[in-house]
Design a protein around this motif. Structure first.
Motif, PDB file in Angstrom:
ATOM      1  N   TYR A 118       0.755  -1.213  -0.030  1.00  0.00           N
ATOM      2  CA  TYR A 118      -0.016   0.183  -0.031  1.00  0.00           C
ATOM      3  C   TYR A 118       0.876   1.271   0.080  1.00  0.00           C
ATOM      4  N   VAL A 119       1.928   1.222   0.769  1.00  0.00           N
ATOM      5  CA  VAL A 119       2.890   2.373   0.951  1.00  0.00           C
ATOM      6  C   VAL A 119       3.456   2.530  -0.501  1.00  0.00           C
ATOM      7  N   ASP A 120       3.885   1.416  -1.111  1.00  0.00           N
ATOM      8  CA  ASP A 120       4.517   1.455  -2.487  1.00  0.00           C
ATOM      9  C   ASP A 120       3.748   2.453  -3.325  1.00  0.00           C
ATOM     10  N   LEU A 121       2.464   1.704  -3.550  1.00  0.00           N
ATOM     11  CA  LEU A 121       1.409   2.342  -4.517  1.00  0.00           C
ATOM     12  C   LEU A 121       1.337   3.902  -4.107  1.00  0.00           C
ATOM     13  N   ALA A 122       1.068   4.155  -2.902  1.00  0.00           N
ATOM     14  CA  ALA A 122       0.896   5.554  -2.481  1.00  0.00           C
ATOM     15  C   ALA A 122       2.147   6.419  -3.065  1.00  0.00           C
ATOM     16  N   ASN A 123       3.313   5.721  -2.924  1.00  0.00           N
ATOM     17  CA  ASN A 123       4.212   6.772  -3.359  1.00  0.00           C
ATOM     18  C   ASN A 123       4.240   6.885  -4.927  1.00  0.00           C
ATOM     19  N   ARG A 124       3.748   5.952  -5.543  1.00  0.00           N
ATOM     20  CA  ARG A 124       3.417   6.072  -7.030  1.00  0.00           C
ATOM     21  C   ARG A 124       2.228   6.947  -7.403  1.00  0.00           C
ATOM     22  N   PHE A 125       1.340   7.161  -6.561  1.00  0.00           N
ATOM     23  CA  PHE A 125       0.350   8.097  -6.615  1.00  0.00           C
ATOM     24  C   PHE A 125       0.668   9.373  -6.496  1.00  0.00           C
ATOM     25  N   PHE A 126       1.630   9.722  -5.461  1.00  0.00           N
ATOM     26  CA  PHE A 126       2.023  10.943  -5.479  1.00  0.00           C
ATOM     27  C   PHE A 126       3.098  11.494  -6.335  1.00  0.00           C
ATOM     28  N   ALA A 127       3.971  10.532  -7.157  1.00  0.00           N
ATOM     29  CA  ALA A 127       4.569  10.681  -8.234  1.00  0.00           C
ATOM     30  C   ALA A 127       4.027  11.288  -9.530  1.00  0.00           C
ATOM     31  N   ILE A 128       2.696  10.947  -9.708  1.00  0.00           N
ATOM     32  CA  ILE A 128       2.138  11.342 -10.714  1.00  0.00           C
ATOM     33  C   ILE A 128       1.922  12.815 -10.726  1.00  0.00           C
ATOM     34  N   ASP A 129       1.861  13.503 -11.936  1.00  0.00           N
ATOM     35  CA  ASP A 129       1.738  14.909 -11.973  1.00  0.00           C
ATOM     36  C   ASP A 129       0.418  15.207 -11.575  1.00  0.00           C
ATOM     37  N   PRO A 130       0.234  16.246 -10.606  1.00  0.00           N
ATOM     38  CA  PRO A 130      -1.086  16.460 -10.033  1.00  0.00           C
ATOM     39  C   PRO A 130      -2.136  17.219 -11.114  1.00  0.00           C
ATOM     40  N   SER A 131      -1.265  17.481 -12.300  1.00  0.00           N
ATOM     41  CA  SER A 131      -2.349  18.171 -13.264  1.00  0.00           C
ATOM     42  C   SER A 131      -2.878  16.809 -14.021  1.00  0.00           C
ATOM     43  N   ARG A 132      -2.406  15.552 -13.969  1.00  0.00           N
ATOM     44  CA  ARG A 132      -3.043  14.314 -14.650  1.00  0.00           C
ATOM     45  C   ARG A 132      -3.873  13.793 -13.771  1.00  0.00           C
ATOM     46  N   ARG A 133      -5.278  14.687 -13.411  1.00  0.00           N
ATOM     47  CA  ARG A 133      -6.135  14.150 -12.556  1.00  0.00           C
ATOM     48  C   ARG A 133      -6.781  12.810 -12.914  1.00  0.00           C
ATOM     49  N   ASP A 134      -7.114  12.623 -14.264  1.00  0.00           N
ATOM     50  CA  ASP A 134      -7.747  11.374 -14.711  1.00  0.00           C
ATOM     51  C   ASP A 134      -6.673  10.079 -14.364  1.00  0.00           C
ATOM     52  N   ASP A 135      -5.404  10.398 -14.511  1.00  0.00           N
ATOM     53  CA  ASP A 135      -4.505   9.236 -14.348  1.00  0.00           C
ATOM     54  C   ASP A 135      -4.611   8.941 -12.909  1.00  0.00           C
ATOM     55  N   ARG A 136      -4.448   9.804 -12.048  1.00  0.00           N
ATOM     56  CA  ARG A 136      -4.484   9.577 -10.636  1.00  0.00           C
ATOM     57  C   ARG A 136      -5.775   8.911 -10.206  1.00  0.00           C
ATOM     58  N   GLU A 137      -6.946   9.513 -10.770  1.00  0.00           N
ATOM     59  CA  GLU A 137      -8.130   8.870 -10.401  1.00  0.00           C
ATOM     60  C   GLU A 137      -8.096   7.253 -10.909  1.00  0.00           C
ATOM     61  N   ALA A 138      -7.710   7.114 -11.967  1.00  0.00           N
ATOM     62  CA  ALA A 138      -7.688   5.985 -12.466  1.00  0.00           C
ATOM     63  C   ALA A 138      -6.789   4.811 -11.534  1.00  0.00           C
ATOM     64  N   PHE A 139      -5.546   5.460 -11.087  1.00  0.00           N
ATOM     65  CA  PHE A 139      -4.628   4.747 -10.348  1.00  0.00           C
ATOM     66  C   PHE A 139      -5.190   4.500  -9.021  1.00  0.00           C
ATOM     67  N   TYR A 140      -5.855   5.352  -8.277  1.00  0.00           N
ATOM     68  CA  TYR A 140      -6.495   5.270  -6.910  1.00  0.00           C
ATOM     69  C   TYR A 140      -7.617   4.147  -6.997  1.00  0.00           C
ATOM     70  N   PHE A 141      -8.631   4.282  -8.259  1.00  0.00           N
ATOM     71  CA  PHE A 141      -9.519   3.319  -8.113  1.00  0.00           C
ATOM     72  C   PHE A 141      -9.034   1.528  -8.505  1.00  0.00           C
ATOM     73  N   SER A 142      -7.982   1.697  -9.305  1.00  0.00           N
ATOM     74  CA  SER A 142      -7.302   0.195  -9.730  1.00  0.00           C
ATOM     75  C   SER A 142      -6.395  -0.178  -8.881  1.00  0.00           C
ATOM     76  N   GLY A 143      -5.732   0.676  -8.018  1.00  0.00           N
ATOM     77  CA  GLY A 143      -4.619  -0.035  -7.156  1.00  0.00           C
ATOM     78  C   GLY A 143      -4.856   0.446  -5.639  1.00  0.00           C
ATOM     79  N   LEU A 144      -4.986   1.536  -5.369  1.00  0.00           N
ATOM     80  CA  LEU A 144      -4.981   1.932  -3.939  1.00  0.00           C
ATOM     81  C   LEU A 144      -6.370   1.480  -3.191  1.00  0.00           C
ATOM     82  N   LEU A 145      -7.378   1.692  -3.772  1.00  0.00           N
ATOM     83  CA  LEU A 145      -8.829   1.442  -3.245  1.00  0.00           C
ATOM     84  C   LEU A 145      -8.670  -0.122  -3.044  1.00  0.00           C
ATOM     85  N   PRO A 146      -8.335  -1.112  -3.923  1.00  0.00           N
ATOM     86  CA  PRO A 146      -8.575  -2.536  -3.303  1.00  0.00           C
ATOM     87  C   PRO A 146      -7.636  -2.917  -2.421  1.00  0.00           C
TER      88      PRO A 146
END
Length: 622
Positions: A118-146
């Motif tokens: 979970y921590v590895d996924l969180a670091n990868r999430f925060f590494a995504i550019d904040p302006s790429r909101r759709d990518d972050r949202e997809a990464f959250y629902f596909s990896g972090l939430l499960p």
């Protein structure tokens, strides 16, 4: 072998003591067992439950941070994640160090593995550019939430197995407690039955002799001293019976001797007070007469009974005094002839000066009072003779003094010829001395009229402000001449007093005149009034003059008393005595407070006006 009472009690109570000790030991063991179960629950399972709850709470906050990041609040997201990450890790470490149940270790290992992913996924999430909101949202629902759901489910499992173990331990503790209660109840019932049986067995051999002694003691309390308790045993109860019988014999002997001694003491006391020529009455705490001498029976009309106290209606002026002394008040010791009471004996008037002395005991308090009435008839007659003589001499002196004073005035006005300076000086001194002598004669005549009850004061309702205002008006001119300021203070809601304005004005004139005489130029004299009781108003005349030494205060109101060493302004010593008589004539009191060099305060009280007879006559017998 003779069994003492102590041995019998020990034999009877030993089995009961053994049962109590056994119950106590068993209860201690059960309490330790229950305490151990509770300690295990608190030490092991509760710590894991608390760690799981804290991990779930921290995980919820960390998951919320990703939602903040998706909505563009990057700083808040990172701050919240970094704040709750150490909280989760501390509680995870606490759980790994507190593994106590089967299968809990595997759950802790899985929880650790999932959290690392979970921590590895969180670091990868925060590494995504904040302006790429759709990518972050997809990464959250596909990896972090499960992964979040998996970690939370694992924490719930840890929580569930510890809660179930706590419930099982609690169930065991409850069963043990119920079993302990049943055993304890049975033991208490058994001990109670055993105690009742022991008490019944001991009562026959112990309580029966004590009951016999109790019944005999009650008969003795009722006055029957012919009591004998049978001594049927040779133990301590037998010794008690023998000692009780010896005590009753001694009491019978003491009663016979004490009765004879009491009779002698009463006869001696009666003979002692009979030897007094003045009336003597001894009353008990309820006011009944216990002893009275023949003089009291003759002068006061008492009917005494040597066997029991007799009722007595004392003179009206003594009723409250005797009641106050019997309640524990101070002894009544008047030393003025004016406090005497008038009685009639064989057609003759006698004046008796009463004194009421308390009879006290350190243990029981006030036992009664002795009323001693000293015959002061001769002194009263001498006082009246003195007053008559003073009145006669005063009247005889007043006429020639007036003539002399008029002649001096005519000479000073030089109507019969001119005068030399030395002659004027001598005539002025003669006029001053004549005026002082005439004032002294007037004071003597006033005092004589009051003491002989020849003056009748007409009392009526008058406001204190009127009395003070008129007194200030009469003294203002003199105050200006001596350079002293006169001040008055009267509350607006003060009630009227019952007084003769002229007589009370004489009191004010004396007190204010004294204050002006003994206050230096530039000083102040204050006159005020206040209500100190629902029935009395107090008037005060206060100055800041030279004051009076404490040793002179008790005699300051005596006739002809003058403070030694005072200035030439001091009068003849009659003004304060006249003021006291006028105040007492009105039913009030007068007092003084002073310290040398700090001024003096003279105060007197007058009764509040109420519907009553407005004719008030001086009562010298009060």
């Amino acid at each position: 072998m003779i069994q003492t009472l102590r041995i019998r009690l020990m034999i009877g109570l030993a089995p009961l003591l053994a049962v109590i000790v056994g119950l106590g030991v068993w209860a201690i063991a059960m309490f330790q067992r229950l305490g151990g179960n509770i300690d295990v629950i608190l030490r092991e399972n509760y710590a894991s439950v608390l760690a799981a709850e804290n991990m779930k709470d921290a995980l919820e906050r960390m998951d919320s941070s990703f939602l903040f990041a998706i909505t563009g609040r990057e700083e808040r997201a990172r701050s919240q994640f970094n704040t709750h990450r150490p909280v989760f890790e501390r509680n995870l470490k606490r759980e790994r160090n507190n593994v106590t149940l089967p299968g809990e270790q595997e759950l802790a290992d899985d929880l650790t593995k999932l959290y690392g992913e979970y921590v590895d996924l969180a670091n990868r999430f925060f590494a995504i550019d904040p302006s790429r909101r759709d990518d972050r949202e997809a990464f959250y629902f596909s990896g972090l939430l499960p992964k979040f759901v998996a970690i939370k489910r694992q924490a719930d499992r840890v929580l569930d197995i510890n809660q179930k173990n706590m419930e099982e331990m609690d169930h065991n503790a409850r069963n043990a407690a119920q079993a302990s209660i049943r055993v304890m109840a049975a033991a208490v019932v058994g001990a109670t039955l055993f105690g009742i049986l022991t008490a019944l067995l001991l009562s026959r051999s112990i309580l029966e002799p004590i009951r016999s002694v109790t019944l005999a003691a009650r008969d003795i309390a009722r006055g029957n001293l012919d009591q004998v308790v049978p001594a049927t045993t040779r133990d301590e109860l037998g010794e008690l019976a023998a000692a009780f019988n010896a005590m009753t014999r001694t009491i019978r002997e003491f009663r016979q001797e004490g009765t004879a001694r009491l009779v002698r003491a009463r006869r001696t006391a009666q003979a002692t007070i009979d030897s007094f020529p003045d009336p003597v009455v001894v009353v008990d705490p309820s006011g009944l007469v216990e002893l009275a001498n023949p003089a009291a029976c003759r002068m006061l009309g008492l009917q005494t009974n040597s066997r029991e106290p007799a009722p007595w209606n004392p003179p009206e002026s003594l009723e409250d005094v005797i009641a106050d002394v019997l309640r524990g008040g101070a002894d009544f010791m008047p030393n003025r002839i004016e406090a005497s009471i008038l009685v009639r004996e064989g057609g003759q008037e006698r004046h008796l000066l009463p004194r009421v002395l308390a009879i006290r005991d350190e243990v029981e308090g006030t036992l009664g009072a002795a009323v001693v009435m000293i015959d002061v008839t001769r002194f009263r007659l001498l006082d009246e003779l003195k007053s008559d003589m003073v009145s006669t001499v005063g009247h005889e002196l007043k006429t020639p003094l007036t003539s002399i004073l008029m002649a001096v005035h005519l000479l000073l006005e030089e109507t019969v010829g001119s005068l030399a300076p030395k002659q004027v000086e001598l005539l002025l001194a003669a006029r001053h001395d004549s005026e002082r002598l005439l004032a002294m004669v007037d004071d003597l005549l006033d005092l004589t009229r009051i003491e002989q009850e020849r003056s009748t004061a007409i009392a009526r309702g008058v406001h204190p402000g009127i009395l003070i205002s008129k007194a200030i008006e009469r003294s203002e001119s003199r105050a200006r001449d001596v350079g002293v300021t006169l001040e008055a203070e009267i509350p607006g809601d003060i009630p009227d007093v019952l007084a003769d304005p002229d007589r009370v004005g004489h009191v004010f004139d004396n007190l204010i005149g004294n204050a002006l005489d003994h206050t230096d130029r530039g000083g102040r004299v204050r006159v005020n009034a206040e209500q100190i009781h629902e029935n009395f108003i107090r008037f005060c005349v206060q100055d800041d003059g030279e004051g009076i030494a404490s040793e002179h205060l008790p005699r300051i109101f005596d006739k002809f008393y003058r403070v030694p060493g005072r200035s030439e302004r001091t009068g003849d010593g009659l003004g304060l005595a006249i003021a006291r008589r006028i105040v007492e004539e009105h039913g009030g009191t007068i007092a003084v407070e002073s310290k040398l060099g700090r001024g003096a305060t003279f105060s007197f009280t007058l009764p509040v006006d109420a519907p009553r007879d407005n004719k008030m006559t001086t009562n010298a017998q009060a």
